[in-house]
Write a protein that holds these residues in place. Sequence first.
Motif, short mmCIF file in Angstrom:
data_model
loop_
_atom_site.label_atom_id
_atom_site.label_comp_id
_atom_site.label_asym_id
_atom_site.label_seq_id
_atom_site.Cartn_x
_atom_site.Cartn_y
_atom_site.Cartn_z
N PHE A 68 -76.57 -14.79 33.02
CA PHE A 68 -76.96 -16.15 32.69
C PHE A 68 -78.05 -16.16 31.61
N SER A 69 -78.14 -17.28 30.91
CA SER A 69 -79.17 -17.45 29.88
C SER A 69 -80.56 -17.62 30.49
N ARG A 70 -80.62 -18.02 31.75
CA ARG A 70 -81.87 -18.16 32.50
C ARG A 70 -81.51 -18.14 33.99
N ASN A 71 -82.53 -18.31 34.82
CA ASN A 71 -82.29 -18.34 36.27
C ASN A 71 -81.76 -19.71 36.68
N PHE A 72 -80.49 -19.75 37.09
CA PHE A 72 -79.87 -20.99 37.54
C PHE A 72 -79.79 -21.08 39.06
N GLY A 73 -80.10 -20.01 39.77
CA GLY A 73 -80.07 -20.03 41.22
C GLY A 73 -78.84 -19.35 41.79
N LYS A 74 -78.96 -18.96 43.06
CA LYS A 74 -77.89 -18.23 43.72
C LYS A 74 -76.61 -19.03 43.82
N GLU A 75 -76.72 -20.34 44.06
CA GLU A 75 -75.53 -21.17 44.18
C GLU A 75 -74.71 -21.16 42.89
N ALA A 76 -75.39 -21.26 41.76
CA ALA A 76 -74.70 -21.20 40.47
C ALA A 76 -74.06 -19.84 40.26
N ALA A 77 -74.75 -18.78 40.71
CA ALA A 77 -74.22 -17.42 40.57
C ALA A 77 -72.95 -17.24 41.39
N ILE A 78 -72.95 -17.78 42.61
CA ILE A 78 -71.74 -17.69 43.46
C ILE A 78 -70.59 -18.43 42.78
N TYR A 79 -70.87 -19.63 42.29
CA TYR A 79 -69.82 -20.42 41.64
C TYR A 79 -69.26 -19.71 40.41
N ALA A 80 -70.14 -19.14 39.59
CA ALA A 80 -69.70 -18.42 38.39
C ALA A 80 -68.83 -17.23 38.75
N GLY A 81 -69.24 -16.50 39.81
CA GLY A 81 -68.45 -15.35 40.24
C GLY A 81 -67.08 -15.76 40.75
N LEU A 82 -67.02 -16.81 41.55
CA LEU A 82 -65.73 -17.28 42.06
C LEU A 82 -64.84 -17.75 40.91
N LYS A 83 -65.44 -18.40 39.94
CA LYS A 83 -64.68 -18.93 38.80
C LYS A 83 -64.05 -17.81 37.97
N ASN A 84 -64.72 -16.66 37.94
CA ASN A 84 -64.24 -15.54 37.13
C ASN A 84 -63.49 -14.49 37.94
N ALA A 85 -63.34 -14.73 39.24
CA ALA A 85 -62.64 -13.76 40.09
C ALA A 85 -61.13 -13.94 39.95
N ALA A 86 -60.41 -12.83 39.80
CA ALA A 86 -58.96 -12.88 39.61
C ALA A 86 -58.19 -12.35 40.81
#
Length: 321
Positions: A68-86
């Motif tokens: 991330f460009s900065r700290n967006f929080g764990k919830e954002a990190a979980i969402y980003a990971g799920l969005k990029n999971a194949a």
Amino acid sequence: MSRISVVIPCFNEEEALPLYYREMCRVMGEMSGEEFELIFVDDGSSDRTLSILKEMNEADRRCRYLSFSRNFGKEAAIYAGLKNAAGDYVATMDVDMQDPPGLLPEMYRILQEENYDSVATRRSTRAGEPKIRSFLSESFYKFINRISKTEIVNGARDYRLMKRKMVDAVLGMSEYNRFSKGIFEWVGFRTKWLEFQNVGRCAGQTKWSVGKLFAYSLEGITGFSVAPLSLASVVGVCFCILSFLMILVIIVRTLIWGDPVSGWPSLVCIIFMVSGIQLFCTGIVGEYLSKTYLETKHRPIFILKDSSEEKKGDRHEAASV
């Protein structure tokens, strides 16, 4: 062969990353018949977390990273990971080993052999945790389950393994203010719970202070219940009725006994109390209004600064030239 994606949020976890990777390699060795991808999400770390993730990506192509460009929080990190999971199956877990990777084979077996869409974990005990923190956590779960239609299991962790259909449902809830424990329960699907003993961090310090946990609990309460708004309305009506009755009492007392000046200290106390209640109710309304305001802005949940996919694209471009 099924593909399993594991989403791992990371924030200043340079000490824990090597230990976690070593344990995951052991687990992936046990499940050698399946294909894995480890998606590490660097949540704006200020230490060597990103550098270590890049080294792991170079050494092992199963390791991907998003930064991330900065700290967006764990919830954002979980969402980003799920969005990029194949993967056909997607797991979320912490990197500090408080979510034991050794449970993953059993979780996968359950989804393969039993009629469940998700396997989630919860701590059966809070041994080793400060008592005040345990008390506040248990109080939060009791409170939110009383005021919300979405039941959240006491001691629930973000560590779970889901089938693709459930992951897609979670991604469909692209709200800005996120509370994953509530979202996982709200989307439904059949979930089996596995219990395990509380495990301490393998390295480093916790990033969750009491203040952050309190703010996170408010996120859950306002995100999955409108009961506080109803409470504000009920309190307002009660005090309106009480005020009307007090006016009648004052009028009757003045007409019979006179001396309207006496009793001013109690009147001042009442004014202060009623004013405090009004500000409290206004604060509740403001909390919900602020959430609505942020949602209507349609700001992105996260912004990527770097990722292993971009690096792969750069290598491909260089090779083409």
